[in-house]
Design a protein around this motif. Structure first.
Motif, PDB file in Angstrom:
ATOM      1  N   SER A  77       0.821  -1.216   0.000  1.00 11.95           N
ATOM      2  CA  SER A  77       0.000   0.000   0.000  1.00 11.95           C
ATOM      3  C   SER A  77       0.851   1.260   0.000  1.00 11.95           C
ATOM      4  O   SER A  77       0.418   2.318  -0.449  1.00 11.95           O
ATOM      5  N   SER A  78       2.100   1.157   0.501  1.00 16.40           N
ATOM      6  CA  SER A  78       2.997   2.320   0.508  1.00 16.40           C
ATOM      7  C   SER A  78       4.430   1.849   0.334  1.00 16.40           C
ATOM      8  O   SER A  78       4.750   0.667   0.569  1.00 16.40           O
ATOM      9  N   LEU A  79       5.295   2.790  -0.057  1.00 16.55           N
ATOM     10  CA  LEU A  79       6.669   2.421  -0.417  1.00 16.55           C
ATOM     11  C   LEU A  79       7.599   3.603  -0.198  1.00 16.55           C
ATOM     12  O   LEU A  79       7.243   4.752  -0.505  1.00 16.55           O
ATOM     13  N   HIS A  80       8.780   3.323   0.304  1.00 16.54           N
ATOM     14  CA  HIS A  80       9.840   4.336   0.396  1.00 16.54           C
ATOM     15  C   HIS A  80      11.134   3.723  -0.117  1.00 16.54           C
ATOM     16  O   HIS A  80      11.461   2.577   0.207  1.00 16.54           O
ATOM     17  N   CYS A  81      11.880   4.456  -0.933  1.00 15.30           N
ATOM     18  CA  CYS A  81      13.084   3.915  -1.577  1.00 15.30           C
ATOM     19  C   CYS A  81      14.225   4.918  -1.544  1.00 15.30           C
ATOM     20  O   CYS A  81      14.012   6.128  -1.697  1.00 15.30           O
ATOM     21  N   THR A 125      17.390   0.338  -1.727  1.00 16.34           N
ATOM     22  CA  THR A 125      16.722  -0.138  -0.519  1.00 16.34           C
ATOM     23  C   THR A 125      15.269   0.297  -0.597  1.00 16.34           C
ATOM     24  O   THR A 125      14.989   1.496  -0.711  1.00 16.34           O
ATOM     25  N   VAL A 126      14.367  -0.670  -0.563  1.00 17.46           N
ATOM     26  CA  VAL A 126      12.938  -0.395  -0.679  1.00 17.46           C
ATOM     27  C   VAL A 126      12.234  -0.926   0.559  1.00 17.46           C
ATOM     28  O   VAL A 126      12.367  -2.115   0.885  1.00 17.46           O
ATOM     29  N   MET A 127      11.498  -0.058   1.239  1.00 12.43           N
ATOM     30  CA  MET A 127      10.692  -0.489   2.385  1.00 12.43           C
ATOM     31  C   MET A 127       9.217  -0.302   2.034  1.00 12.43           C
ATOM     32  O   MET A 127       8.801   0.780   1.608  1.00 12.43           O
ATOM     33  N   PHE A 164       8.388   1.511 -10.553  1.00 16.16           N
ATOM     34  CA  PHE A 164       8.404   2.939 -10.880  1.00 16.16           C
ATOM     35  C   PHE A 164       7.981   3.811  -9.702  1.00 16.16           C
ATOM     36  O   PHE A 164       8.399   4.972  -9.607  1.00 16.16           O
ATOM     37  N   ALA A 165       7.216   3.256  -8.765  1.00 15.27           N
ATOM     38  CA  ALA A 165       6.968   3.963  -7.519  1.00 15.27           C
ATOM     39  C   ALA A 165       8.261   4.097  -6.724  1.00 15.27           C
ATOM     40  O   ALA A 165       8.498   5.121  -6.062  1.00 15.27           O
ATOM     41  N   ALA A 166       9.128   3.080  -6.794  1.00 20.35           N
ATOM     42  CA  ALA A 166      10.418   3.137  -6.108  1.00 20.35           C
ATOM     43  C   ALA A 166      11.286   4.251  -6.690  1.00 20.35           C
ATOM     44  O   ALA A 166      11.932   5.010  -5.941  1.00 20.35           O
ATOM     45  N   TYR A 167      11.320   4.371  -8.011  1.00 20.64           N
ATOM     46  CA  TYR A 167      12.081   5.472  -8.622  1.00 20.64           C
ATOM     47  C   TYR A 167      11.504   6.828  -8.226  1.00 20.64           C
ATOM     48  O   TYR A 167      12.248   7.773  -7.934  1.00 20.64           O
ATOM     49  N   GLU A 168      10.191   6.936  -8.210  1.00 23.03           N
ATOM     50  CA  GLU A 168       9.561   8.199  -7.823  1.00 23.03           C
ATOM     51  C   GLU A 168       9.902   8.554  -6.381  1.00 23.03           C
ATOM     52  O   GLU A 168      10.224   9.706  -6.063  1.00 23.03           O
ATOM     53  N   SER A 169       9.856   7.557  -5.501  1.00 25.53           N
ATOM     54  CA  SER A 169      10.174   7.789  -4.102  1.00 25.53           C
ATOM     55  C   SER A 169      11.630   8.230  -3.929  1.00 25.53           C
ATOM     56  O   SER A 169      11.924   9.162  -3.177  1.00 25.53           O
ATOM     57  N   ALA A 170      12.548   7.553  -4.636  1.00 31.38           N
ATOM     58  CA  ALA A 170      13.969   7.894  -4.533  1.00 31.38           C
ATOM     59  C   ALA A 170      14.238   9.310  -5.021  1.00 31.38           C
ATOM     60  O   ALA A 170      15.040  10.043  -4.436  1.00 31.38           O
TER      61      ALA A 170
END
Length: 347
Positions: free
Chosen positions: A199-203, A219-221, A331-337
């Motif tokens: 549901s959520s992601l931080h990278c 690193t993806v949480m 791509f959510a991981a790239y956006e977060s990073a």
């Protein structure tokens, strides 16, 4: 096109004759019920060399000509990610089911277009996502499904290695987006397979090699729908590691009634109030497999078996629709990073 009513072998065209093609063809041959009848590669000599090696006479450097001249039932795309959409759309335009190597596409928008094109054409789009089919990962999944360690509240998936991946696949140096699209597609799909949807992601990403274009550490949480927190650690940073056993994936899972760990050399250890039960879960060994990629290449056979079931009208795990969820995570991981923020994952 349904294969459910026919007993004859499925006739397959393979598009792309790079590093992975010979192993994927070997995987199809192990499964049985599939005949690879034609090869395409943009450099004809490469297709000819692989065709001679594997006994496949029909070789082409024009994919449209191949599909005009050869009687095939499905297409297996094993090219670089930038050309996936081209060949998937070509197959769909001819009413042919298509299998596509991961990562599905270089952008989410292109991936959505590929899935929609196959849907409009009424043909299956399946994704060759073999990582989840590794024997030790399937064994760990069995422990989770049995409820042995109870509700999972936290887990870690590690793929950290100094293996010289650029030697076999030098094009990876040039990718502006590297580890998250390459190994991240596998690891994030494995997280979904084991623990459900996020549901959520931080990278956060880093670049350790100075002679590459993209990131080689990530690193993806993730916060999962079921409440668990899952961290995925990935690196091709060529660190000196005590337990560097490329291409093994390590997993540690904490549950309310115990824990389960997938560690070096395929050992799965389950710890509960009754103690620790350890069992080694090695891959099957095939003569054609490269020992350096053993556990990964063995998983190709199980993956191909499931894809064949899907082509014949049964259920395949890694459909295009399902893989879109993995693509969204990448791509959510790239956006977060890039933004330095927690991202809400779209469904």
């Amino acid at each position: 096109m349904s294969m459910a009513l026919t007993k004859r072998p499925l006739r397959l065209a393979v598009i792309g004759c790079g590093f992975w093609a010979r192993y994927q063809i070997a995987g199809w041959r192990e499964v049985g019920g599939v005949e690879v009848v034609a090869l395409y590669n943009r450099t004809l000599s490469k297709a000819q060399a692989l065709g001679t090696e594997l006994g496949i006479a029909a070789v082409y450097d024009d994919a449209e000509e191949l599909l005009r001249r050869e009687n095939v039932d499905a297409v297996d795309v094993i090219t670089d990610v930038e050309t996936h959409a081209k060949f998937v759309h070509l197959a769909a335009s001819r009413g042919l089911p298509v299998i596509c190597q991961k990562p599905l596409a270089p952008t989410l928008e292109i991936a959505l277009g590929m899935v929609q094109a196959c849907k409009n054409a009424g043909v299956p789009l399946l994704v060759h996502e073999n990582w989840r089919w590794q024997a030790p990962i399937r064994a760990l999944k069995g422990v989770l499904d049995a409820g042995t360690i109870g509700r999972v509240f936290r887990a870690r998936i590690d793929f950290i290695t100094g293996f010289p991946v650029f030697a076999n696949q030098p094009f990876l140096r040039q990718l502006p987006q590297f580890i998250l699209t390459d190994i991240g597609s596998h690891i994030l799909d494995t997280a979904r397979f084991l623990f459900g949807e996020a549901s959520s992601l931080h990278c956060r990403t880093q670049q350790i090699h100075r002679d590459i274009q993209g990131e080689d550490v990530a690193t993806v949480m993730m916060g999962m729908d079921g409440g668990a927190t899952i961290t995925c650690n990935m690196a091709y940073a060529e660190n000196h590691l005590e337990h560097d056993r490329f291409p093994e994936t390590y997993v540690f899972v904490e549950g309310e009634k115990g824990s389960v760990e997938l560690g070096p050399d395929y050992w799965v250890r389950v710890t509960t109030a009754g103690g620790t039960l350890a069992k080694r879960q090695p891959p099957h060994r095939y003569a054609w497999a490269d020992p350096a990629y053993d556990v990964v290449q063995a998983s190709i056979v199980s993956c191909c078996g499931n894809l064949l079931e899907g082509l014949r009208g049964g259920n395949a795990e890694t459909t295009g629709e399902d893989n879109l969820k993995t693509v969204r995570l990448v791509f959510a991981a790239y956006e977060s990073a890039e933004r330095g923020e927690v991202i809400k994952v779209s469904k």
